[in-house]
Design a protein around this motif. Structure first.
Motif, PDB file in Angstrom:
ATOM      1  N   ALA A  20       0.831  -1.206   0.000  1.00 19.60           N
ATOM      2  CA  ALA A  20       0.000   0.000   0.000  1.00 19.60           C
ATOM      3  C   ALA A  20       0.866   1.257   0.000  1.00 19.60           C
ATOM      4  CB  ALA A  20      -0.926   0.006   1.216  1.00 19.60           C
ATOM      5  N   ARG A  21       2.053   1.151   0.566  1.00 12.35           N
ATOM      6  CA  ARG A  21       2.974   2.301   0.601  1.00 12.35           C
ATOM      7  C   ARG A  21       3.587   2.561  -0.757  1.00 12.35           C
ATOM      8  NH1 ARG A  21       5.098  -0.264   5.619  1.00 12.35           N
ATOM      9  NH2 ARG A  21       3.728   0.541   7.238  1.00 12.35           N
ATOM     10  N   ARG A  22       4.083   1.467  -1.384  1.00 13.42           N
ATOM     11  CA  ARG A  22       4.657   1.573  -2.730  1.00 13.42           C
ATOM     12  C   ARG A  22       4.782   0.189  -3.322  1.00 13.42           C
ATOM     13  NH1 ARG A  22      10.147   0.822  -3.789  1.00 13.42           N
ATOM     14  NH2 ARG A  22      11.360   0.204  -1.983  1.00 13.42           N
ATOM     15  N   ASP A  23       4.870   0.137  -4.643  1.00 12.96           N
ATOM     16  CA  ASP A  23       5.007  -1.132  -5.349  1.00 12.96           C
ATOM     17  C   ASP A  23       6.382  -1.711  -5.051  1.00 12.96           C
ATOM     18  OD1 ASP A  23       4.083  -3.141  -6.955  1.00 12.96           O
ATOM     19  OD2 ASP A  23       4.544  -2.127  -8.842  1.00 12.96           O
ATOM     20  N   LEU A  24       6.450  -3.004  -4.818  1.00 11.40           N
ATOM     21  CA  LEU A  24       7.701  -3.684  -4.505  1.00 11.40           C
ATOM     22  C   LEU A  24       7.840  -4.922  -5.377  1.00 11.40           C
ATOM     23  CD1 LEU A  24       7.441  -3.662  -0.602  1.00 11.40           C
ATOM     24  CD2 LEU A  24       9.003  -2.291  -1.968  1.00 11.40           C
ATOM     25  N   PRO A  25       9.080  -5.282  -5.738  1.00  8.98           N
ATOM     26  CA  PRO A  25       9.268  -6.562  -6.421  1.00  8.98           C
ATOM     27  C   PRO A  25       9.116  -7.707  -5.414  1.00  8.98           C
ATOM     28  CG  PRO A  25      11.374  -5.488  -6.088  1.00  8.98           C
ATOM     29  CD  PRO A  25      10.314  -4.523  -5.631  1.00  8.98           C
ATOM     30  N   SER A  26       8.844  -8.891  -5.915  1.00  9.58           N
ATOM     31  CA  SER A  26       8.572 -10.024  -5.025  1.00  9.58           C
ATOM     32  C   SER A  26       9.755 -10.353  -4.122  1.00  9.58           C
ATOM     33  CB  SER A  26       8.152 -11.242  -5.835  1.00  9.58           C
ATOM     34  OG  SER A  26       9.169 -11.580  -6.761  1.00  9.58           O
ATOM     35  N   GLY A  27      10.965 -10.256  -4.625  1.00  8.39           N
ATOM     36  CA  GLY A  27      12.141 -10.555  -3.809  1.00  8.39           C
ATOM     37  C   GLY A  27      12.292  -9.597  -2.638  1.00  8.39           C
ATOM     38  N   GLU A  28      12.090  -8.322  -2.891  1.00  5.46           N
ATOM     39  CA  GLU A  28      12.191  -7.324  -1.823  1.00  5.46           C
ATOM     40  C   GLU A  28      11.064  -7.494  -0.806  1.00  5.46           C
ATOM     41  OE1 GLU A  28      12.501  -2.461  -1.375  1.00  5.46           O
ATOM     42  OE2 GLU A  28      12.904  -3.397  -3.325  1.00  5.46           O
ATOM     43  N   LEU A  29       9.883  -7.809  -1.281  1.00  2.00           N
ATOM     44  CA  LEU A  29       8.755  -8.039  -0.373  1.00  2.00           C
ATOM     45  C   LEU A  29       9.016  -9.277   0.500  1.00  2.00           C
ATOM     46  CD1 LEU A  29       6.000  -7.062   0.541  1.00  2.00           C
ATOM     47  CD2 LEU A  29       4.986  -8.408  -1.292  1.00  2.00           C
ATOM     48  N   ARG A  30       9.588 -10.312  -0.097  1.00  2.95           N
ATOM     49  CA  ARG A  30       9.942 -11.519   0.660  1.00  2.95           C
ATOM     50  C   ARG A  30      10.944 -11.174   1.768  1.00  2.95           C
ATOM     51  NH1 ARG A  30      11.183 -14.360  -3.323  1.00  2.95           N
ATOM     52  NH2 ARG A  30       9.286 -15.566  -3.455  1.00  2.95           N
ATOM     53  N   GLU A  31      11.953 -10.362   1.440  1.00  5.11           N
ATOM     54  CA  GLU A  31      12.952  -9.947   2.433  1.00  5.11           C
ATOM     55  C   GLU A  31      12.315  -9.150   3.570  1.00  5.11           C
ATOM     56  OE1 GLU A  31      16.124  -7.805   0.564  1.00  5.11           O
ATOM     57  OE2 GLU A  31      16.497  -9.431  -0.867  1.00  5.11           O
ATOM     58  N   ARG A  32      11.448  -8.242   3.223  1.00  2.00           N
ATOM     59  CA  ARG A  32      10.815  -7.411   4.260  1.00  2.00           C
ATOM     60  C   ARG A  32       9.925  -8.229   5.186  1.00  2.00           C
ATOM     61  NH1 ARG A  32       9.669  -1.353   2.202  1.00  2.00           N
ATOM     62  NH2 ARG A  32      11.639  -1.056   1.128  1.00  2.00           N
ATOM     63  N   LEU A  33       9.222  -9.191   4.623  1.00  2.00           N
ATOM     64  CA  LEU A  33       8.397 -10.053   5.474  1.00  2.00           C
ATOM     65  C   LEU A  33       9.279 -10.927   6.374  1.00  2.00           C
ATOM     66  CD1 LEU A  33       5.579 -11.097   2.983  1.00  2.00           C
ATOM     67  CD2 LEU A  33       5.402  -9.507   4.905  1.00  2.00           C
ATOM     68  N   SER A  34      10.383 -11.380   5.827  1.00  2.00           N
ATOM     69  CA  SER A  34      11.315 -12.182   6.624  1.00  2.00           C
ATOM     70  C   SER A  34      11.896 -11.347   7.775  1.00  2.00           C
ATOM     71  CB  SER A  34      12.436 -12.704   5.723  1.00  2.00           C
ATOM     72  OG  SER A  34      13.391 -13.396   6.476  1.00  2.00           O
ATOM     73  N   GLU A  35      12.218 -10.090   7.494  1.00  2.00           N
ATOM     74  CA  GLU A  35      12.729  -9.192   8.540  1.00  2.00           C
ATOM     75  C   GLU A  35      11.696  -8.986   9.647  1.00  2.00           C
ATOM     76  OE1 GLU A  35      13.674  -5.631   6.450  1.00  2.00           O
ATOM     77  OE2 GLU A  35      15.490  -6.481   5.542  1.00  2.00           O
ATOM     78  N   ARG A  36      10.425  -9.069   9.289  1.00  2.00           N
ATOM     79  CA  ARG A  36       9.359  -8.898  10.273  1.00  2.00           C
ATOM     80  C   ARG A  36       9.051 -10.197  11.021  1.00  2.00           C
ATOM     81  NH1 ARG A  36       8.983  -4.822   6.946  1.00  2.00           N
ATOM     82  NH2 ARG A  36       7.854  -2.919   7.451  1.00  2.00           N
ATOM     83  N   GLY A  37       9.813 -11.248  10.728  1.00  2.00           N
ATOM     84  CA  GLY A  37       9.705 -12.484  11.490  1.00  2.00           C
ATOM     85  C   GLY A  37       8.747 -13.518  10.951  1.00  2.00           C
ATOM     86  N   PHE A  38       8.275 -13.379   9.733  1.00  2.00           N
ATOM     87  CA  PHE A  38       7.360 -14.358   9.173  1.00  2.00           C
ATOM     88  C   PHE A  38       8.130 -15.569   8.668  1.00  2.00           C
ATOM     89  CE2 PHE A  38       4.779 -10.505   8.953  1.00  2.00           C
ATOM     90  CZ  PHE A  38       3.609 -10.970   9.530  1.00  2.00           C
ATOM     91  N   ALA A  39       7.546 -16.730   8.831  1.00  2.00           N
ATOM     92  CA  ALA A  39       8.155 -17.984   8.393  1.00  2.00           C
ATOM     93  C   ALA A  39       8.195 -18.027   6.863  1.00  2.00           C
ATOM     94  CB  ALA A  39       7.355 -19.162   8.923  1.00  2.00           C
ATOM     95  N   GLU A  53      -3.673 -12.792  -7.431  1.00  2.00           N
ATOM     96  CA  GLU A  53      -4.657 -11.706  -7.470  1.00  2.00           C
ATOM     97  C   GLU A  53      -4.212 -10.553  -8.362  1.00  2.00           C
ATOM     98  OE1 GLU A  53      -5.075 -10.475  -3.431  1.00  2.00           O
ATOM     99  OE2 GLU A  53      -5.720 -12.452  -2.772  1.00  2.00           O
ATOM    100  N   GLY A  54      -2.929 -10.516  -8.718  1.00  2.00           N
ATOM    101  CA  GLY A  54      -2.406  -9.435  -9.539  1.00  2.00           C
ATOM    102  C   GLY A  54      -1.881  -8.260  -8.737  1.00  2.00           C
ATOM    103  N   ALA A  55      -1.878  -8.371  -7.427  1.00  2.00           N
ATOM    104  CA  ALA A  55      -1.367  -7.280  -6.591  1.00  2.00           C
ATOM    105  C   ALA A  55       0.156  -7.252  -6.586  1.00  2.00           C
ATOM    106  CB  ALA A  55      -1.884  -7.421  -5.160  1.00  2.00           C
ATOM    107  N   LEU A  56       0.776  -8.362  -6.874  1.00  2.00           N
ATOM    108  CA  LEU A  56       2.229  -8.480  -6.907  1.00  2.00           C
ATOM    109  C   LEU A  56       2.619  -8.954  -8.299  1.00  2.00           C
ATOM    110  CD1 LEU A  56       4.831  -8.357  -5.235  1.00  2.00           C
ATOM    111  CD2 LEU A  56       4.464 -10.748  -4.658  1.00  2.00           C
ATOM    112  N   ASN A  57       3.325  -8.084  -9.034  1.00  2.00           N
ATOM    113  CA  ASN A  57       3.666  -8.392 -10.414  1.00  2.00           C
ATOM    114  C   ASN A  57       5.030  -7.776 -10.719  1.00  2.00           C
ATOM    115  OD1 ASN A  57       3.915  -8.455 -13.219  1.00  2.00           O
ATOM    116  ND2 ASN A  57       1.714  -8.243 -13.534  1.00  2.00           N
ATOM    117  N   ASP A  58       6.057  -8.614 -10.851  1.00  2.00           N
ATOM    118  CA  ASP A  58       7.408  -8.117 -11.115  1.00  2.00           C
ATOM    119  C   ASP A  58       7.514  -7.431 -12.470  1.00  2.00           C
ATOM    120  OD1 ASP A  58       8.372  -8.901  -8.673  1.00  2.00           O
ATOM    121  OD2 ASP A  58       9.349 -10.726  -9.402  1.00  2.00           O
ATOM    122  N   GLU A  59       6.815  -7.930 -13.463  1.00  2.00           N
ATOM    123  CA  GLU A  59       6.875  -7.325 -14.788  1.00  2.00           C
ATOM    124  C   GLU A  59       6.319  -5.893 -14.748  1.00  2.00           C
ATOM    125  OE1 GLU A  59       5.699  -8.291 -19.419  1.00  2.00           O
ATOM    126  OE2 GLU A  59       4.868  -9.519 -17.819  1.00  2.00           O
TER     127      GLU A  59
END
Length: 154
Positions: A20-39, A53-59
């Motif tokens: 919601a803050r800004r569009d992110l690539p999937s790799g960066e989003l994965r890193e941020r979730l990992s930093e927040r402690g998600f498995a 759902e189309g909310a995450l699209n690297d292209e």
């Protein structure tokens, strides 16, 4: 907290809040979730759901990144390096850069914005402007075309 870390719904909620803050690539989003402690399993499930759902699209991210940074006067070499550093697929990067703006015109526009309309007369000034455009990420062909420097000089 451990139950929350393994919950795909909680990971999805956190991912949506980040997107919601800004569009992110999937790799960066994965890193941020990992930093927040998600498995990793919860993160993977959340990313798969968002991609479906189309909310995450690297292209889409790559094409928007190219358009935004090209409009700011950056060249294809620098934009491509930035995207590769983010771990995005090379074939998508090349496709986006290939369908991007006219890079020669973009180099000329960046030169005009910085140095004015007059074509540089001296070699010293051409070299100075070429260094600027090289830093911005334009290729030698784009630089020669925008500074008026021919490859077969006297």
């Amino acid at each position: 907290m451990a139950a929350r870390a393994a919950d795909p719904a909680a990971a999805r909620t956190a991912a949506v809040a980040l997107l919601a803050r800004r569009d992110l690539p999937s790799g960066e989003l994965r890193e941020r979730l990992s930093e927040r402690g998600f498995a990793p399993a919860a993160t993977a499930a959340a990313l798969a759901a968002l991609a479906a759902e189309g909310a995450l699209n690297d292209e889409r991210y790559i094409y928007n990144y190219v358009a935004y940074h090209a409009a700011r006067g950056r060249g294809p070499i620098r934009i491509g390096a930035d995207l590769r550093a983010r771990g995005l697929p090379q074939e998508l990067i090349e496709a986006a850069l290939g369908s991007g703006p006219d890079w020669r015109a973009a180099a000329a526009a960046a030169r005009v914005r910085r140095f004015g309309k007059a074509v540089p007369a001296s070699w010293r000034e051409k070299a100075r402007q070429a260094r600027f455009l090289q830093y911005r990420g334009f290729s030698a062909d784009h630089i020669r075309a925008s500074t008026g420097a021919d490859s077969d000089m006297d």
